[in-house]
Design a protein around this motif. Structure first.
Motif, PDB file in Angstrom:
ATOM      1  N   VAL A 156       0.842  -1.201   0.000  1.00 39.93           N
ATOM      2  CA  VAL A 156       0.000   0.000   0.000  1.00 39.93           C
ATOM      3  C   VAL A 156       0.877   1.251   0.000  1.00 39.93           C
ATOM      4  O   VAL A 156       0.606   2.216  -0.728  1.00 39.93           O
ATOM      5  CB  VAL A 156      -0.947  -0.004   1.217  1.00 39.93           C
ATOM      6  CG1 VAL A 156      -1.669   1.331   1.347  1.00 39.93           C
ATOM      7  CG2 VAL A 156      -1.955  -1.142   1.102  1.00 39.93           C
ATOM      8  N   LEU A 157       1.947   1.253   0.799  1.00 42.72           N
ATOM      9  CA  LEU A 157       2.842   2.400   0.825  1.00 42.72           C
ATOM     10  C   LEU A 157       3.511   2.599  -0.529  1.00 42.72           C
ATOM     11  O   LEU A 157       3.674   3.732  -1.000  1.00 42.72           O
ATOM     12  CB  LEU A 157       3.898   2.215   1.921  1.00 42.72           C
ATOM     13  CG  LEU A 157       3.388   2.117   3.363  1.00 42.72           C
ATOM     14  CD1 LEU A 157       4.550   1.951   4.329  1.00 42.72           C
ATOM     15  CD2 LEU A 157       2.552   3.321   3.736  1.00 42.72           C
ATOM     16  N   GLY A 158       3.907   1.492  -1.169  1.00 46.46           N
ATOM     17  CA  GLY A 158       4.490   1.604  -2.496  1.00 46.46           C
ATOM     18  C   GLY A 158       3.507   2.143  -3.515  1.00 46.46           C
ATOM     19  O   GLY A 158       3.863   2.957  -4.381  1.00 46.46           O
ATOM     20  N   ALA A 159       2.240   1.704  -3.422  1.00 43.36           N
ATOM     21  CA  ALA A 159       1.212   2.197  -4.336  1.00 43.36           C
ATOM     22  C   ALA A 159       0.943   3.680  -4.099  1.00 43.36           C
ATOM     23  O   ALA A 159       0.681   4.435  -5.047  1.00 43.36           O
ATOM     24  CB  ALA A 159      -0.069   1.379  -4.160  1.00 43.36           C
ATOM     25  N   ALA A 160       1.015   4.116  -2.834  1.00 43.05           N
ATOM     26  CA  ALA A 160       0.821   5.536  -2.538  1.00 43.05           C
ATOM     27  C   ALA A 160       1.921   6.381  -3.169  1.00 43.05           C
ATOM     28  O   ALA A 160       1.671   7.486  -3.670  1.00 43.05           O
ATOM     29  CB  ALA A 160       0.787   5.749  -1.027  1.00 43.05           C
TER      30      ALA A 160
END
Length: 533
Positions: free
Chosen positions: A461-465
Motif C-alpha cells: 500500500v505504501l508503495g502504491a501511494a
C-alpha cells in the motif's frame, strides 16, 4: 549475513506496554502491586531455590494428570506439544484454559517412535511440527546466509534432523571463522577504540552472542575458541562506551542482554558494575519502546547469572527479585486475546515464564500459548519461526546452559514454503499519516485513498501511494524480522529522540504484525503515527 535489529522485534513499529512503574507507566507496572509487601521476598526465594528441587517430581505428577485426559490429537503439554495431553483447541484443553489451569513447562516424556510422523499430523502438534519442518527447509537453502538464531531454533526443538543441523553448524563456523578467527589484538582494534565508540562501526554484540549460544546448544556442547569469548567481551566493553556518552549502548539493551546471557551460558563472569547498570536501566525504564523483548532477554540473563552462581549473594537476591517482578508484570500486561505486547514479543514473555517456572501457576502462560497457536501464520520468516518454536517446544534460551545430550529424535524432515494463494480483484485502503509530536505544526499530514491488488500488504500500500503521488515518500530498514518503517514524508523515527512510527488500524488499534506481513482489507483505514515511547 543477517542484520541484528536496532531494536528487538522490529517487524512492527508500535511500542509494547511499559513493564515497570515509572513516570510513563501504563498502569500495568509491578510497582503498583506493592512488590515490597511482606512475603514477596519469600516467594522469590521459593521460586528460585525450592522449585528446582521438586520440579522433576512436579512434572511427573502433571504428566500423570495429562494421561487422565487421554491422547488428544497427538498433542502433549501445552508448551512442549508432546503426546498425551489435550491441546488448547481440543474440548479438554479449552476447558482447562477457561478454568485458568496452566500446562506443564516441559514436553511430555511420551515421544513418538523414531522414524514416525513422516507427514505432520492434524491439529496443533502437526502445525508446530510443520513449522519446524519449514524452518529446516529454509536452513537448507544455500542461497540464504546462515543465521545463529535459526540454528538455536532448530536445536531447541523436540525433533531434529541431525545431519542437516550439523551441516548448518559447519556453515556457521565458516561464516564466523573469518571475522573472529584472530584475537582482538591481532585484529588491531585496541588502537581503533575511538572509531568504534563514535558509532562508525557498531559492535556485532547480538550476532556473536547468538553464535556462542548456538555452540552451547550443540550435542555435545562445542567449547568456543578463546578468541570468540574475548571478542564478545570486547564488544560488550565497546558497546558500553556508547552508554557513557549517549546514555545507552551503541547497539541496544536487547543485544547487550544477549551478550551477557551468552557469557553466562559458557560460565563466564560479568563485571558487577555492568550488571548493576543493566538493573538501573531496567528499573528506570530506559530499555526502549520494544519493552517486552528487551525485558525478557535481560531477565533470562539475570536468571542465568543467579542460578550459575556467577554473582555474590547480595546481587543474586536483587536479580531474583527483578526476574520475578518482570515475570509478574508481563502476565499483567497480557491482552484479552492472550498476546503480550504483540504477537512477536509474546514468545519472549513465554521464555521468561518457562525460565521462572511460572508456567505451572500462571494462567497467562496457557492463554499466550493458545494465542501463538492461533496465529502461527504470522511467523513466516526464518527469524520469526526460530523465535517462536523454542517456547512451543517448552524451552527458553536459558536451557542451553544446562542441555543434556541424550538420544535425540532424528525424525524431522524439511518442508518447502508454500507460495501465498493468489487473491483476485482489487481493494481500496485509506492511508492516514499523523505526527503526534509537539514540534509538528499539525496532527494530520496525509489522508488519501489508495487502490491496490486485493492481496497487497501494508508495505505494498505504501508503495502504491508513492506511485499514485510521488511526493509521498517512505523508507524502511531491513531486519531479520522483515522491513522496519523508519521514515514517512521526510519525518524520520530516531531512537535517540525516543520516537517511532506506530502502525494502527482505525480508530486506534495497534497492528500486531509488521508492514510486510499485515494484509489490510477493502475499505480499512490505516494510520501511520509518529509517536514517542
Amino acid at each position: 549475513m543477517s542484520l541484528i535489529p536496532a531494536a528487538p522485534s522490529p517487524a512492527r513499529s508500535q511500542p509494547l506496554p511499559t513493564l515497570r512503574g515509572s513516570h510513563r507507566d501504563t498502569g500495568t507496572g509491578v510497582s503498583q502491586r506493592g512488590v515490597r509487601e511482606g512475603g514477596s521476598a519469600g516467594l522469590s526465594v521459593f521460586l528460585f531455590t525450592a522449585l528446582p528441587l521438586f520440579l522433576p517430581l512436579c512434572l511427573w505428577e502433571i504428566s500423570r494428570f495429562w494421561d487422565l485426559w487421554g491422547h488428544t490429537e497427538g498433542v502433549g503439554c501445552t508448551a512442549g506439544l508432546g503426546a498425551g495431553a489435550p491441546s488448547p483447541q481440543s474440548s479438554g484443553g479449552l476447558q482447562m484454559l477457561r478454568r485458568g489451569v496452566s500446562a506443564p513447562c516441559a514436553p511430555s516424556p511420551a515421544l513418538p517412535p523414531r522414524g514416525s510422523w513422516a507427514e505432520p499430523p492434524p491439529g496443533p502438534a502437526g502445525a508446530v511440527r510443520a513449522l519446524s519442518g519449514r524452518l529446516l527447509g529454509l536452513a537448507g537453502d544455500p542461497a540464504r546466509d546462515p543465521d545463529p538464531a535459526t540454528y538455536l531454533g532448530l536445536r531447541l526443538g523436540r525433533e531434529h534432523n541431525l545431519q542437516l543441523e550439523q551441516h548448518y553448524l559447519e556453515r556457521l563456523h565458516r561464516a564466523f571463522q573469518h571475522p573472529y578467527g584472530r584475537s582482538v589484538q591481532a585484529h588491531g582494534y585496541p588502537e581503533q577504540d575511538a572509531e568504534l565508540s563514535t558509532g562508525t562501526e557498531r559492535p556485532q554484540t547480538g550476532r556473536l552472542a547468538l553464535y556462542l549460544l548456538g555452540l552451547r546448544a550443540t550435542c555435545p556442547p562445542t567449547k568456543p575458541h578463546r578468541a570468540l569469548v574475548t571478542w564478545l567481551k570486547y564488544y560488550l566493553e565497546e558497546d558500553w562506551t556508547g552508554s557513557r556518552r549517549h546514555g545507552h549502548p551503541l547497539t541496544n539493551y536487547y543485544q547487550y542482554g544477549l551478550g551477557v546471557l551468552a557469557l553466562c551460558a559458557h560460565h563466564k563472569r560479568v563485571r558487577e558494575e555492568v550488571i548493576r547498570r543493566l538493573l538501573e536501566a531496567q528499573h528506570r525504564g530506559r530499555l526502549g519502546h520494544s519493552a517486552v523483548d528487551t525485558e525478557a532477554v535481560l531477565a533470562l540473563a539475570f536468571a542465568c547469572l543467579e542460578r550459575r552462581r556467577l554473582v555474590g549473594a547480595g546481587l543474586a537476591a536483587e536479580l531474583r527479585d527483578t526476574v520475578h517482578r518482570v515475570s509478574r508484570s508481563m502476565a499483567e500486561a497480557q491482552g484479552p486475546e492472550g498476546i503480550i505486547g504483540n504477537i512477536y514479543s509474546t514468545p519472549w514473555a513465554l521464555q521468561v515464564f518457562l525460565a521462572t517456572g511460572m508456567c505451572h501457576t500462571e494462567p497467562a502462560y496457557s492463554r499466550a500459548v493458545a494465542a501463538l497457536l492461533e496465529n502461527l501464520d504470522a511467523f513466516g520468516t526464518a527469524t520469526t519461526m526460530a523465535q517462536v518454536l523454542p517456547v512451543l517446544h517448552g524451552h527458553s534460551y536459558l536451557d542451553v546452559a544446562t542441555m543434556h545430550c541424550q538420544e535425540e529424535l532424528d525424525t524431522l524432515t524439511p518442508l518447502d514454503m508454500e507460495p501465498p494463494a493468489e487473491v483476485p480483484g482489487n481493494k481500496t485502503v485509506r492511508l492516514v499519516v499523523e505526527c503526534a509530536q509537539p514540534w509538528c505544526s499539525e496532527l494530520q499530514l496525509y489522508d488519501r485513498r489508495v487502490s491496490t491488488p486485493a492481496a497487497a500488504s501494508l508495505l505494498d500500500v505504501l508503495g502504491a501511494a508513492t506511485a499514485q503521488e510521488p511526493h509521498f515518500t517512505f523508507d524502511t530498514q531491513d531486519t531479520p524480522q522483515g522491513p522496519y518503517l523508519t521514515q514517512v514524508l521526510g519525518l524520520e523515527a530516531r531512537q535517540e529522540k525516543r520516537n517511532y512510527w506506530q502502525l494502527l488500524t482505525a480508530p486506534s488499534t495497534p497492528l500486531l504484525t509488521g508492514v510486510a506481513d499485515y494484509i489490510p482489507h477493502d475499505g480499512e483505514t490505516l494510520i501511520l503515527r509518529l509517536s514517542e515511547w
